[in-house]
Design a protein around this motif. Sequence first.
Motif, PDB file in Angstrom:
ATOM      1  N   ASN A 137       0.826  -1.210   0.000  1.00 33.60           N
ATOM      2  CA  ASN A 137       0.000   0.000   0.000  1.00 33.60           C
ATOM      3  C   ASN A 137       0.860   1.260   0.000  1.00 33.60           C
ATOM      4  OD1 ASN A 137       0.620  -0.094   2.893  1.00 33.60           O
ATOM      5  ND2 ASN A 137      -1.206  -1.353   3.150  1.00 33.60           N
ATOM      6  N   TYR A 138       1.435   1.628   1.155  1.00 35.10           N
ATOM      7  CA  TYR A 138       2.113   2.921   1.260  1.00 35.10           C
ATOM      8  C   TYR A 138       3.284   3.083   0.291  1.00 35.10           C
ATOM      9  CZ  TYR A 138      -0.543   3.648   5.567  1.00 35.10           C
ATOM     10  OH  TYR A 138      -1.547   3.821   6.478  1.00 35.10           O
ATOM     11  N   ASN A 156      -4.551  15.203   0.610  1.00 34.33           N
ATOM     12  CA  ASN A 156      -5.772  15.156   1.424  1.00 34.33           C
ATOM     13  C   ASN A 156      -6.378  13.751   1.473  1.00 34.33           C
ATOM     14  OD1 ASN A 156      -5.866  18.035   2.040  1.00 34.33           O
ATOM     15  ND2 ASN A 156      -6.335  18.306  -0.131  1.00 34.33           N
ATOM     16  N   ASP A 157      -5.491  12.769   1.699  1.00 34.69           N
ATOM     17  CA  ASP A 157      -5.928  11.378   1.876  1.00 34.69           C
ATOM     18  C   ASP A 157      -6.720  10.860   0.682  1.00 34.69           C
ATOM     19  OD1 ASP A 157      -4.849  11.430   4.529  1.00 34.69           O
ATOM     20  OD2 ASP A 157      -6.639  12.516   5.162  1.00 34.69           O
ATOM     21  N   GLY A 158      -6.312  11.274  -0.521  1.00 31.15           N
ATOM     22  CA  GLY A 158      -6.958  10.786  -1.731  1.00 31.15           C
ATOM     23  C   GLY A 158      -8.043  11.692  -2.273  1.00 31.15           C
ATOM     24  N   PHE A 159      -8.398  12.756  -1.558  1.00 35.29           N
ATOM     25  CA  PHE A 159      -9.395  13.702  -2.071  1.00 35.29           C
ATOM     26  C   PHE A 159      -8.817  14.568  -3.184  1.00 35.29           C
ATOM     27  CE2 PHE A 159     -11.868  13.873   2.201  1.00 35.29           C
ATOM     28  CZ  PHE A 159     -12.492  12.687   1.871  1.00 35.29           C
ATOM     29  N   ALA A 180     -10.530  18.295  -6.116  1.00 37.66           N
ATOM     30  CA  ALA A 180     -10.328  17.715  -7.446  1.00 37.66           C
ATOM     31  C   ALA A 180      -9.985  16.242  -7.268  1.00 37.66           C
ATOM     32  CB  ALA A 180      -9.210  18.446  -8.180  1.00 37.66           C
ATOM     33  N   THR A 181     -10.992  15.440  -7.022  1.00 40.15           N
ATOM     34  CA  THR A 181     -10.796  14.033  -6.687  1.00 40.15           C
ATOM     35  C   THR A 181     -10.755  13.165  -7.937  1.00 40.15           C
ATOM     36  OG1 THR A 181     -12.020  14.400  -4.631  1.00 40.15           O
ATOM     37  CG2 THR A 181     -11.683  12.117  -5.310  1.00 40.15           C
ATOM     38  N   ASN A 182      -9.727  12.346  -8.029  1.00 39.05           N
ATOM     39  CA  ASN A 182      -9.613  11.405  -9.130  1.00 39.05           C
ATOM     40  C   ASN A 182     -10.505  10.197  -8.863  1.00 39.05           C
ATOM     41  OD1 ASN A 182      -8.201   8.849 -10.403  1.00 39.05           O
ATOM     42  ND2 ASN A 182      -7.452  10.610 -11.558  1.00 39.05           N
ATOM     43  N   GLN A 183     -11.094   9.634  -9.902  1.00 37.43           N
ATOM     44  CA  GLN A 183     -12.034   8.526  -9.714  1.00 37.43           C
ATOM     45  C   GLN A 183     -11.366   7.241  -9.225  1.00 37.43           C
ATOM     46  OE1 GLN A 183     -13.920   7.035 -13.200  1.00 37.43           O
ATOM     47  NE2 GLN A 183     -12.056   6.919 -14.422  1.00 37.43           N
ATOM     48  N   PHE A 184     -10.021   7.169  -9.287  1.00 37.11           N
ATOM     49  CA  PHE A 184      -9.341   5.934  -8.924  1.00 37.11           C
ATOM     50  C   PHE A 184      -8.664   5.980  -7.549  1.00 37.11           C
ATOM     51  CE2 PHE A 184      -8.830   5.567 -13.732  1.00 37.11           C
ATOM     52  CZ  PHE A 184      -9.921   4.730 -13.862  1.00 37.11           C
ATOM     53  N   THR A 185      -9.033   6.915  -6.684  1.00 37.02           N
ATOM     54  CA  THR A 185      -8.364   7.030  -5.382  1.00 37.02           C
ATOM     55  C   THR A 185      -9.184   6.469  -4.227  1.00 37.02           C
ATOM     56  OG1 THR A 185      -9.232   9.288  -5.072  1.00 37.02           O
ATOM     57  CG2 THR A 185      -7.054   9.062  -6.092  1.00 37.02           C
ATOM     58  N   LEU A 186     -10.167   5.655  -4.514  1.00 35.27           N
ATOM     59  CA  LEU A 186     -11.036   5.141  -3.454  1.00 35.27           C
ATOM     60  C   LEU A 186     -10.267   4.355  -2.396  1.00 35.27           C
ATOM     61  CD1 LEU A 186     -13.833   4.793  -2.258  1.00 35.27           C
ATOM     62  CD2 LEU A 186     -14.153   2.786  -3.735  1.00 35.27           C
ATOM     63  N   GLU A 187      -9.220   3.655  -2.793  1.00 36.21           N
ATOM     64  CA  GLU A 187      -8.460   2.853  -1.831  1.00 36.21           C
ATOM     65  C   GLU A 187      -7.841   3.725  -0.738  1.00 36.21           C
ATOM     66  OE1 GLU A 187      -7.455  -0.031  -5.572  1.00 36.21           O
ATOM     67  OE2 GLU A 187      -6.041   1.474  -4.897  1.00 36.21           O
ATOM     68  N   LEU A 188      -7.311   4.881  -1.120  1.00 32.97           N
ATOM     69  CA  LEU A 188      -6.752   5.808  -0.132  1.00 32.97           C
ATOM     70  C   LEU A 188      -7.847   6.362   0.768  1.00 32.97           C
ATOM     71  CD1 LEU A 188      -4.251   7.936  -2.259  1.00 32.97           C
ATOM     72  CD2 LEU A 188      -3.673   6.241  -0.538  1.00 32.97           C
ATOM     73  N   ILE A 189      -8.939   6.789   0.154  1.00 32.25           N
ATOM     74  CA  ILE A 189     -10.050   7.379   0.901  1.00 32.25           C
ATOM     75  C   ILE A 189     -10.615   6.376   1.896  1.00 32.25           C
ATOM     76  CG2 ILE A 189     -12.393   8.295   0.678  1.00 32.25           C
ATOM     77  CD1 ILE A 189     -11.548   9.368  -2.104  1.00 32.25           C
ATOM     78  N   PHE A 190     -10.822   5.156   1.444  1.00 29.78           N
ATOM     79  CA  PHE A 190     -11.430   4.135   2.294  1.00 29.78           C
ATOM     80  C   PHE A 190     -10.486   3.734   3.425  1.00 29.78           C
ATOM     81  CE2 PHE A 190     -13.652   0.340   3.529  1.00 29.78           C
ATOM     82  CZ  PHE A 190     -14.958   0.551   3.115  1.00 29.78           C
ATOM     83  N   HIS A 191      -9.202   3.586   3.130  1.00 31.40           N
ATOM     84  CA  HIS A 191      -8.228   3.192   4.149  1.00 31.40           C
ATOM     85  C   HIS A 191      -8.158   4.225   5.272  1.00 31.40           C
ATOM     86  CE1 HIS A 191      -3.867   1.602   5.020  1.00 31.40           C
ATOM     87  NE2 HIS A 191      -4.717   1.325   5.984  1.00 31.40           N
ATOM     88  N   LYS A 192      -8.123   5.503   4.888  1.00 30.79           N
ATOM     89  CA  LYS A 192      -8.082   6.565   5.893  1.00 30.79           C
ATOM     90  C   LYS A 192      -9.321   6.520   6.778  1.00 30.79           C
ATOM     91  CE  LYS A 192      -6.627  10.350   7.897  1.00 30.79           C
ATOM     92  NZ  LYS A 192      -5.404  10.374   8.712  1.00 30.79           N
ATOM     93  N   TYR A 211     -10.362  -6.457   7.332  1.00 26.01           N
ATOM     94  CA  TYR A 211     -10.081  -5.589   6.188  1.00 26.01           C
ATOM     95  C   TYR A 211      -8.638  -5.758   5.741  1.00 26.01           C
ATOM     96  CZ  TYR A 211      -9.035  -1.036   3.930  1.00 26.01           C
ATOM     97  OH  TYR A 211      -8.615  -0.038   3.079  1.00 26.01           O
ATOM     98  N   VAL A 212      -8.453  -5.932   4.432  1.00 18.00           N
ATOM     99  CA  VAL A 212      -7.124  -6.077   3.828  1.00 18.00           C
ATOM    100  C   VAL A 212      -6.816  -4.795   3.057  1.00 18.00           C
ATOM    101  CG1 VAL A 212      -5.674  -7.452   2.294  1.00 18.00           C
ATOM    102  CG2 VAL A 212      -7.520  -8.555   3.590  1.00 18.00           C
ATOM    103  N   PRO A 213      -5.987  -3.891   3.591  1.00 19.62           N
ATOM    104  CA  PRO A 213      -5.742  -2.597   2.935  1.00 19.62           C
ATOM    105  C   PRO A 213      -4.718  -2.654   1.804  1.00 19.62           C
ATOM    106  CG  PRO A 213      -4.566  -2.676   5.007  1.00 19.62           C
ATOM    107  CD  PRO A 213      -5.345  -3.966   4.912  1.00 19.62           C
ATOM    108  N   PHE A 214      -4.993  -3.478   0.818  1.00 18.00           N
ATOM    109  CA  PHE A 214      -4.147  -3.607  -0.371  1.00 18.00           C
ATOM    110  C   PHE A 214      -4.654  -2.637  -1.430  1.00 18.00           C
ATOM    111  CE2 PHE A 214      -3.493  -6.347  -4.382  1.00 18.00           C
ATOM    112  CZ  PHE A 214      -2.260  -5.759  -4.656  1.00 18.00           C
ATOM    113  N   TYR A 215      -3.765  -1.791  -1.957  1.00 15.71           N
ATOM    114  CA  TYR A 215      -4.152  -0.820  -2.976  1.00 15.71           C
ATOM    115  C   TYR A 215      -4.137  -1.494  -4.355  1.00 15.71           C
ATOM    116  CZ  TYR A 215      -3.377   2.719   0.664  1.00 15.71           C
ATOM    117  OH  TYR A 215      -3.440   3.473   1.817  1.00 15.71           O
TER     118      TYR A 215
END
Length: 528
Positions: A137-138, A156-159, A180-192, A211-215
């Motif tokens: 992930n990181y 901003n944690d994927g925002f 200005a959120t990219n449509q593919f950053t949900l993994e960052l947003i959800f993990h935070k 939960y498995v925080p694999f990006y």
Amino acid sequence: MFMEKPKPPNRHNHVCLIIFTSSFLASTMAYIYFSSTQDVFAGFSISHTLGSQNISSTTSMAPRQAPTNISTPPDQITSAEAAAPTPTSFTQQPNQTTQEALVPVPEEEPIHHGDSGAADPCSGRYIFIHQLPPRFNYELLSDCQKLLPTCDYLQNDGFGPPIFRGPTGDGGFKPESWFATNQFTLELIFHKRMKQYECLTGNSSSADALYVPFYAGLEVGRHLWGYNTTIRDRMSVELLSYISSLKEWKVMDGRDHFLVAGRIGWDFRRYGNNDSDWGSSLMLQPQSKHMTMLTIEATNSKKDVGVPYPTYFHPSTSQQIHQWQKSIGRSKRKSLFAFAGAPRPLQPGSIRNELFKQCSAARKRCLLLSCFNTYDPKCHSPVNVLTIFRKAKFCLQPPGDSVTRRSTFDSIISGCIPVFFRMESGPEQYVWHFPKNYTSYSVYIPEEEVQRKKADIRRILSMIPPEKVKAMRREVIKMIPRVIYRNARGGDGLGQKDAFDVAVEGILNRVRNIKREFSNGIETGLYF
């Protein structure tokens, strides 16, 4: 050891000795800890300048320039089929320097324990977060220019970066809520958000879900074009090999585990092994047979569930959400319908060209944002897209490269009633987040009717009674909190569930049903 008999302690000296000893031990422990972790975390502190968009690394692990042969192809652009807005095109973007690191530093997941006893508010809601090696992930984020069009999206944690400059926005937009959120950053947003979840537990045996925080989406996204299947699968195979070796996994062979991937499910279901075959085989690996995957578009498998695309709207307070709902509720919608997107001339069966023709023929009754040139700045401006949707009563949502679009959620947060041409584009896709009665918030026009030129979009929408239209818009506006990912940095929440809360609730219900079947020795796969 002192050989002489100790004298009766002097209280003053005793206190001083305790203070000195405590300070010495604390200093020693701190030195050991930071010395041992300095090399591990050295690569994750990246400074960023919003105005110039220069990216500089404070260590030797500076992000590499993305290879010229690896880029997001035009047919992947959505939300106006422009779901990944380019920050340089935002006139509202602030021109200032921020000290906030682009890449989050790995940290211990916070562990919370609910109250004991029958009144435990977390009963049935406990989640355990796996502490994965950072390479899953990181560490992926240190190579950010290969993950997304620009590293700005990791802020901003994927925002992503704030859209507006200054203390005020335009047309009801509150600056602190829009990114200005990219449509593919949900993994960052959800993990935070998951790290802030109120019912985390450090005891996996007491967890209701794991939960498995694999990006997964960010990882495979950098290898989708120009790489062979071995490279595309490597990280997924390593992750599954690692996680399936753990005692937590072996309890139910992964049935109580879930991960979140910020791409469509088909990107992880490659059936063949030819290099020309699309995507990775993550979801078809033997170890992933029972694990649940949340994706922005689910496949026809029962292993993945569709959750909303990230939008640009991330309020942190109930006041911010109510003000926006009130603003779009008062919007004057002089146009009957709107369509924002790019054509699909090489896609057999696409109805987009027909929609372009019908919208153009409707003149002022239809607002058209044509993105023939997918790099046109107007198609990448969140404010431009949302402003158009706020002026129309209905927003057309035809399939694109896949059956779903982020534009669907752009229309919902704009108070524009979505018009679907396939049920799996919305009503059958987001079963946890959308109302069961699709006619209460959307219009369905069969795609086949448009293909055969038997559906007159303008006539069909014009025939819907005004009172019905108002009722549908009220339902759409009421849906907004459930389809957005709120900003959890302070604030009072939204006073109601957001997309994250709904997804977590869905996972817990799903795993609960799986466990009930598992204990009875059956497995139907019908867990919704």
